[in-house]
Write a protein that holds these residues in place. Structure first.
Motif, PDB file in Angstrom:
ATOM      1  N   PHE D  71     -24.708  16.375  58.948  1.00  0.00           N
ATOM      2  CA  PHE D  71     -25.750  15.519  58.417  1.00  0.00           C
ATOM      3  C   PHE D  71     -26.153  16.090  56.845  1.00  0.00           C
ATOM      4  N   VAL D  72     -26.819  17.337  57.195  1.00  0.00           N
ATOM      5  CA  VAL D  72     -27.467  18.049  56.105  1.00  0.00           C
ATOM      6  C   VAL D  72     -26.337  18.311  54.980  1.00  0.00           C
ATOM      7  N   ILE D  73     -25.293  18.803  55.449  1.00  0.00           N
ATOM      8  CA  ILE D  73     -24.060  19.248  54.718  1.00  0.00           C
ATOM      9  C   ILE D  73     -23.561  18.059  53.673  1.00  0.00           C
ATOM     10  N   MET D  74     -23.335  16.690  54.536  1.00  0.00           N
ATOM     11  CA  MET D  74     -23.018  15.423  53.700  1.00  0.00           C
ATOM     12  C   MET D  74     -24.246  15.175  52.633  1.00  0.00           C
ATOM     13  N   MET D  75     -25.316  15.313  52.940  1.00  0.00           N
ATOM     14  CA  MET D  75     -26.554  14.867  52.234  1.00  0.00           C
ATOM     15  C   MET D  75     -26.416  15.724  50.944  1.00  0.00           C
ATOM     16  N   LEU D  76     -25.950  17.044  50.926  1.00  0.00           N
ATOM     17  CA  LEU D  76     -26.164  17.773  49.854  1.00  0.00           C
ATOM     18  C   LEU D  76     -24.660  17.832  49.009  1.00  0.00           C
ATOM     19  N   ASP D  77     -24.743  18.447  47.973  1.00  0.00           N
ATOM     20  CA  ASP D  77     -23.457  18.531  46.992  1.00  0.00           C
ATOM     21  C   ASP D  77     -22.719  19.794  47.523  1.00  0.00           C
ATOM     22  N   ILE D  78     -21.567  19.866  48.108  1.00  0.00           N
ATOM     23  CA  ILE D  78     -21.140  20.897  48.605  1.00  0.00           C
ATOM     24  C   ILE D  78     -19.887  21.598  47.708  1.00  0.00           C
ATOM     25  N   ALA D  79     -19.610  20.517  46.680  1.00  0.00           N
ATOM     26  CA  ALA D  79     -18.334  20.772  46.112  1.00  0.00           C
ATOM     27  C   ALA D  79     -18.560  21.740  45.316  1.00  0.00           C
ATOM     28  N   LYS D  80     -19.681  22.522  44.543  1.00  0.00           N
ATOM     29  CA  LYS D  80     -19.736  23.642  43.973  1.00  0.00           C
ATOM     30  C   LYS D  80     -20.098  24.703  44.944  1.00  0.00           C
ATOM     31  N   ALA D  81     -20.660  24.692  45.697  1.00  0.00           N
ATOM     32  CA  ALA D  81     -21.139  25.579  46.615  1.00  0.00           C
ATOM     33  C   ALA D  81     -19.775  26.031  47.518  1.00  0.00           C
ATOM     34  N   GLY D  82     -18.857  25.298  47.734  1.00  0.00           N
ATOM     35  CA  GLY D  82     -17.654  25.563  48.524  1.00  0.00           C
ATOM     36  C   GLY D  82     -16.884  26.842  48.073  1.00  0.00           C
ATOM     37  N   MET D  83     -16.866  26.806  46.871  1.00  0.00           N
ATOM     38  CA  MET D  83     -15.857  27.519  45.969  1.00  0.00           C
ATOM     39  C   MET D  83     -16.523  29.032  45.913  1.00  0.00           C
ATOM     40  N   GLU D  84     -16.994  29.880  46.547  1.00  0.00           N
ATOM     41  CA  GLU D  84     -17.308  30.809  46.276  1.00  0.00           C
ATOM     42  C   GLU D  84     -16.386  32.206  46.712  1.00  0.00           C
ATOM     43  N   ARG D  85     -16.633  33.205  45.952  1.00  0.00           N
ATOM     44  CA  ARG D  85     -16.047  34.362  46.646  1.00  0.00           C
ATOM     45  C   ARG D  85     -16.643  35.345  47.295  1.00  0.00           C
ATOM     46  N   PHE D  86     -16.120  35.413  48.611  1.00  0.00           N
ATOM     47  CA  PHE D  86     -17.362  35.793  49.462  1.00  0.00           C
ATOM     48  C   PHE D  86     -17.116  37.282  49.667  1.00  0.00           C
ATOM     49  N   VAL D  87     -16.050  38.032  49.629  1.00  0.00           N
ATOM     50  CA  VAL D  87     -15.617  39.297  50.051  1.00  0.00           C
ATOM     51  C   VAL D  87     -15.418  40.076  48.726  1.00  0.00           C
ATOM     52  N   SER D  88     -16.523  40.217  47.901  1.00  0.00           N
ATOM     53  CA  SER D  88     -16.143  41.429  46.860  1.00  0.00           C
ATOM     54  C   SER D  88     -16.048  42.535  47.096  1.00  0.00           C
ATOM     55  N   GLY D  89     -15.643  43.428  45.915  1.00  0.00           N
ATOM     56  CA  GLY D  89     -15.419  44.864  46.274  1.00  0.00           C
ATOM     57  C   GLY D  89     -16.305  45.494  46.776  1.00  0.00           C
ATOM     58  N   GLY D  90     -17.687  45.187  46.326  1.00  0.00           N
ATOM     59  CA  GLY D  90     -18.729  45.923  46.880  1.00  0.00           C
ATOM     60  C   GLY D  90     -19.071  45.755  48.209  1.00  0.00           C
ATOM     61  N   LYS D  91     -18.523  44.823  49.074  1.00  0.00           N
ATOM     62  CA  LYS D  91     -19.086  44.418  50.323  1.00  0.00           C
ATOM     63  C   LYS D  91     -18.103  44.843  51.218  1.00  0.00           C
ATOM     64  N   LEU D  92     -17.220  46.070  50.888  1.00  0.00           N
ATOM     65  CA  LEU D  92     -16.265  46.667  51.760  1.00  0.00           C
ATOM     66  C   LEU D  92     -16.962  47.338  52.843  1.00  0.00           C
ATOM     67  N   TRP D  93     -18.088  48.314  52.421  1.00  0.00           N
ATOM     68  CA  TRP D  93     -18.780  49.066  53.113  1.00  0.00           C
ATOM     69  C   TRP D  93     -19.509  48.359  54.305  1.00  0.00           C
ATOM     70  N   VAL D  94     -19.777  47.208  54.124  1.00  0.00           N
ATOM     71  CA  VAL D  94     -20.428  46.225  55.346  1.00  0.00           C
ATOM     72  C   VAL D  94     -19.043  46.003  56.351  1.00  0.00           C
ATOM     73  N   ILE D  95     -17.901  45.811  55.952  1.00  0.00           N
ATOM     74  CA  ILE D  95     -16.812  45.732  57.000  1.00  0.00           C
ATOM     75  C   ILE D  95     -16.632  46.879  57.539  1.00  0.00           C
ATOM     76  N   ALA D  96     -16.794  48.225  56.738  1.00  0.00           N
ATOM     77  CA  ALA D  96     -16.416  49.518  57.684  1.00  0.00           C
ATOM     78  C   ALA D  96     -17.595  49.493  58.620  1.00  0.00           C
ATOM     79  N   LEU D  97     -18.886  49.406  58.266  1.00  0.00           N
ATOM     80  CA  LEU D  97     -19.787  49.494  59.083  1.00  0.00           C
ATOM     81  C   LEU D  97     -19.855  48.616  60.359  1.00  0.00           C
ATOM     82  N   LEU D  98     -19.358  47.639  60.123  1.00  0.00           N
ATOM     83  CA  LEU D  98     -19.461  46.634  61.116  1.00  0.00           C
ATOM     84  C   LEU D  98     -18.049  47.072  62.046  1.00  0.00           C
ATOM     85  N   GLY D  99     -17.260  47.482  61.823  1.00  0.00           N
ATOM     86  CA  GLY D  99     -16.145  48.040  62.537  1.00  0.00           C
ATOM     87  C   GLY D  99     -16.496  49.066  63.342  1.00  0.00           C
ATOM     88  N   ALA D 100     -17.329  50.126  62.407  1.00  0.00           N
ATOM     89  CA  ALA D 100     -17.811  51.122  63.302  1.00  0.00           C
ATOM     90  C   ALA D 100     -18.651  50.948  64.609  1.00  0.00           C
TER      91      ALA D 100
END
Lengths: 100, 327, 191, 167
Positions: D71-100
């Motif tokens: 309901f909330v998603i439909m009320m908001l405009d998700i078109a511009k929020a949908g297109m984000e690049r979420f695994v940027s290069g600086g976030k690789l350490w997060v993945i490593a940490l989570l894997g550990a």
């Protein structure tokens, strides 16, 4: 028969995925969903232990977890709507009002 | 082994019956509508138009299946299926009678697939899922009227599910069980719950009408203001799935009302229980169709205020009074 | 001072609580469910015979002796706003017409005709009448280009018949289109 | 054996849909995957002989919480929020940490005495609604009341937050 450790590993996996969602995504809706995922992975733990140890406490507490999660979502979505109404931002990095 | 086989047979039989039910129901609905409006209804295909639903079915099958260019193709395809599955899954725990002994094999068969301990809760939970098909169908069409229909139905279903569940709680308090078989057994011998829970019955009936999107609460598919609402962009079999879902939901809601308030298969002994059950369900289906062609549609704000300001407090008061009486 | 405003309307409240109005409405529709329907079972079992004033398919009349009334004066052709009528006169001494001038060709293009009735008004001998046939849909062009011979054939509904009734009918279909054949013997009034 | 097969089906579907939740761009698709994930969890709860929790899970999470999300998603405009690049290069350490972290958890689980706990043959607990209800309303009545208070507060909070203007 499914051993207990399988359930625990599954819940650990889901927990890690949920954490990854919280840490990696910047869309506030996805972050909220990942939080729900984390809470649910804990529920699996609780219910699994409740069954294997034959103790009702796990089930009772998973009910509480579900209830709290529902309350949390209601409040969080309320805040979200107010936020979007005022700032039109869904990206958590853009929301810096409290930073001063 | 024979138990498993039996469950398999029961699942297949119930699914087939439920699949086939919308055919006569569309015919009956159109006939009743016709006669209420001093018309004849379908008349030309077969004697008194009795083959009309088959003609419609064939027509729907051979229509072109259109997916709008700007639609979300994956969700658009999956939405009718998501709508249809809960409507069928509900029947897993619905009892149609108690035991019958098969005439030739001399084997006792339960007339339900499973007697769940959490019967009503299960049904209400699964019935709550049917809103997904409507919301997703409306959203995936990427068109304004279906989107409005989807939004309306999500708000409507959340609002009325509360009243619906609270109306059930009165019955559960009297019977002390969530299992539908137990609830029906507790009503045997004319101790029907409608006598003890008249307010609960009225609330359940009204909220049920809203839950299955029937007039006077069919705002999600309001022809006047939304142009068919959430399935405006659908055609062919995908549209047929939505129609099928609505008729199955109507049947399951009638069955639920009969089980909870009208004594299930309880009735005078000169007819077998299952016949009484089917008669009551048929009567309720007729009443639902009858109300459709009698009342106008409510406005959306009226719908919301009925749900939150009248039905919800009334159902809470009903629970309170039931609790006091039981103590 | 009007104190009516403060009066507690017990009757109205009870009516609301017990859904009296809603149930009354239900009974009204229930009554209609079993009342007589007004639908005409049109192509299969019944058909509507229009009144005399109806303007349908053209017909060319003959007088009592069986002589053609049309004298080929071409007035109908002149008066036709859509020019769908073609009349070619000829001299005739065999006595098939009422005068020694008859129509050699009298053709009408029904696809262009708008059934205004001006030709009927213009006709000096009352040879041309707009009849009561209204099932004019067809699958071929030929069906809509009618000649004198076809128009001279008597129509199913006789001209002197009053009309305004429903009669029994039978659906007859041929390769050119659908024809509903009325049975004038069984009649009933509208409604 | 059959139980293990079912476990694997549910577990694989749950993990797959969970990955879909955090990796899909469109929030609506994420909600659908989350719905699938929660339904699999409900199925796992049924396998753990706690049908009440399973039904509550479907009722509350799938039937209410996710619909609210939609309901909330439909009320908001998700078109511009949908297109984000979420695994940027600086976030690789997060993945490593989570894997550990995951590796550590799996190691701990495998070396713990968890495998000594075997499933009860015929348990005392059947997970019926009656048992859960009795425990909730006798032994755990205080937490129950606290939770209902929290729900009330959440209700009020949501209403206040959802109003057009905050006074």
């Amino acid at each position: 028969m499914v051993p207990l450790s399988w359930y625990i590993i599954l819940s650990a996996l889901l927990f890690i995925i949920g954490t990854a969602g919280v840490l990696l995504r910047r869309n506030i809706l996805i972050i909220l969903m990942s939080l729900e995922l984390i809470l649910n992975s804990v529920n699996i733990n609780l219910v699994a232990f409740s069954y294997f140890l034959q103790d009702l406490r796990g089930q009772i507490f998973s009910i509480f977890v579900i209830t709290i999660a529902a309350a949390e979502v209601a409040i969080a979505l309320g805040i979200l709507i107010a936020l979007v109404r005022n700032k039109a931002a869904l990206n958590v990095d853009e929301i810096q009002t409290m930073k001063g | 082994m024979i138990e498993l086989l039996l469950i398999g047979i029961k699942v297949v039989v119930v699914t087939l019956i439920v699949f086939a039910l919308p055919l006569p129901l569309t015919y009956i609905e159109r006939k009743v509508a016709g006669h209420i409006q001093v018309r004849l209804g379908p008349y030309r295909v077969g004697p008194h138009g009795i083959l009309q639903p088959f003609a419609d079915m064939v027509k729907l099958m051979f229509k072109e299946d259109i997916i709008p260019a700007k639609a979300d193709p994956w969700l658009f395809r999956i939405a009718p299926v998501i709508a249809m599955v809960p409507a069928f899954v509900v029947f897993a725990t619905i009892p149609f009678g108690e035991k019958v002994t098969l005439p030739i094999l001399n084997y006792e068969v339960n007339l339900y697939i499973s007697n769940m301990d959490t019967g009503i809760l299960y049904i209400l939970a699964i019935a709550g899922l049917s809103v997904y098909g409507i919301i997703l169908g409306g959203w995936a069409s990427n068109s304004k009227y279906p989107l409005l229909g989807g939004l309306r139905s999500s708000a409507q279903m959340i609002s009325y599910e509360l009243a619906l569940s609270f109306a059930c709680i009165g019955v559960v308090m009297i019977v002390n069980s969530l299992s539908l078989v137990d609830i029906v057994k507790a009503q045997s011998g004319w101790h029907w719950n409608i006598l003890y829970q008249p307010v609960g019955f009225v609330i359940f009936f009204i909220a049920g009408l809203a839950e299955i999107n029937r007039i006077p609460f069919d705002l999600p598919e309001d022809e006047g203001t939304l142009g068919a609402g959430y399935h405006a962009e659908y055609s062919s079999m995908r549209f047929a799935f939505f129609m099928l879902t609505e008729y199955v939901a109507m049947v399951s809601m009638s069955i639920l009302i009969v089980l909870l308030f009208l004594g299930g298969w309880d009735g005078p002994a000169f007819l077998p229980g299952i016949v009484w059950f089917l008669l009551k369900v048929a009567m309720l289906i007729y009443i639902i169709i009858w109300t459709r062609f009698t009342y106008p549609r409510y406005r959306y704000d009226q719908l919301m205020s009925i749900g939150w300001k009248i039905l919800l407090p009334l159902s809470l008061a009903n629970i309170l009074i039931t609790g006091l009486v039981i103590i | 001072m009007n104190r009516n405003h403060y009066n507690f309307d017990l009757n109205g409240l009870l009516k609301k609580v017990f859904f009296v109005d809603l149930i009354q409405g239900l009974f009204i529709t229930f009554h209609y469910t079993f009342s007589k329907t007004i639908t005409m079972k049109y192509p299969d079992e019944e058909t509507w015979i229009p009144y005399k004033r109806f303007r349908g398919l053209h017909t060319l009349n003959k007088n009592k002796e069986g002589k053609e009334l049309c004298v080929g004066c071409e007035l109908c052709q002149k008066s036709c706003p859509t020019q769908c009528i073609t009349v070619v006169p000829m001299q005739d001494t065999t006595g098939k017409g009422i005068a020694d001038r008859v129509a050699y060709r009298w053709e009408i293009n029904l696809l262009r005709c708008m059934f205004c009735g001006l030709c009927e008004d213009a006709c000096p001998t009352e040879a041309l009448k707009l009849g009561r046939e209204y099932e004019l849909a067809g699958t071929s062009m030929q069906r809509h280009l009618l000649t004198k011979e076809e128009l001279l054939a008597p129509q199913a509904v006789p001209a002197e018949f009053e009309g305004g009734v429903i009669v029994k009918a039978r659906l007859g279909t041929d390769e050119t289109g659908i024809k509903v054949v009325p049975d004038m013997s069984v009649q009933k009034r509208w409604w | 054996m059959a139980e293990q097969i079912f476990f694997f089906v549910f577990a694989i579907l749950a993990v797959g849909s969970a990955i879909a939740v955090v990796s899909l761009r469109n929030p609506v698709h994420s909600v659908i995957s989350l719905m699938v994930c929660f339904l699999q969890m409900a199925a796992l709860f049924v396998m753990l002989r706690s049908p009440f929790i399973a039904v509550v899970q479907v009722f509350v999470y799938v039937g209410a919480v996710l619909v609210l999300f939609l309901f909330v998603i439909m009320m908001l405009d998700i078109a511009k929020a949908g297109m984000e690049r979420f695994v940027s290069g600086g976030k690789l350490w997060v993945i490593a940490l989570l894997g550990a972290l995951l590796l550590e958890m799996v190691l701990m689980i495998s070396r713990s005495r968890l495998s000594a706990i075997t499933a009860p043959a015929a348990g005392r607990l059947t997970g019926t609604v009656r048992e859960v209800g009795e425990a909730l309303f006798t032994k755990y009545i205080l937490p129950f009341e606290v939770v209902s208070l929290i729900l009330l507060v959440a209700l009020l909070g949501a209403i206040v937050l959802g109003r057009k203007e905050l006074r």
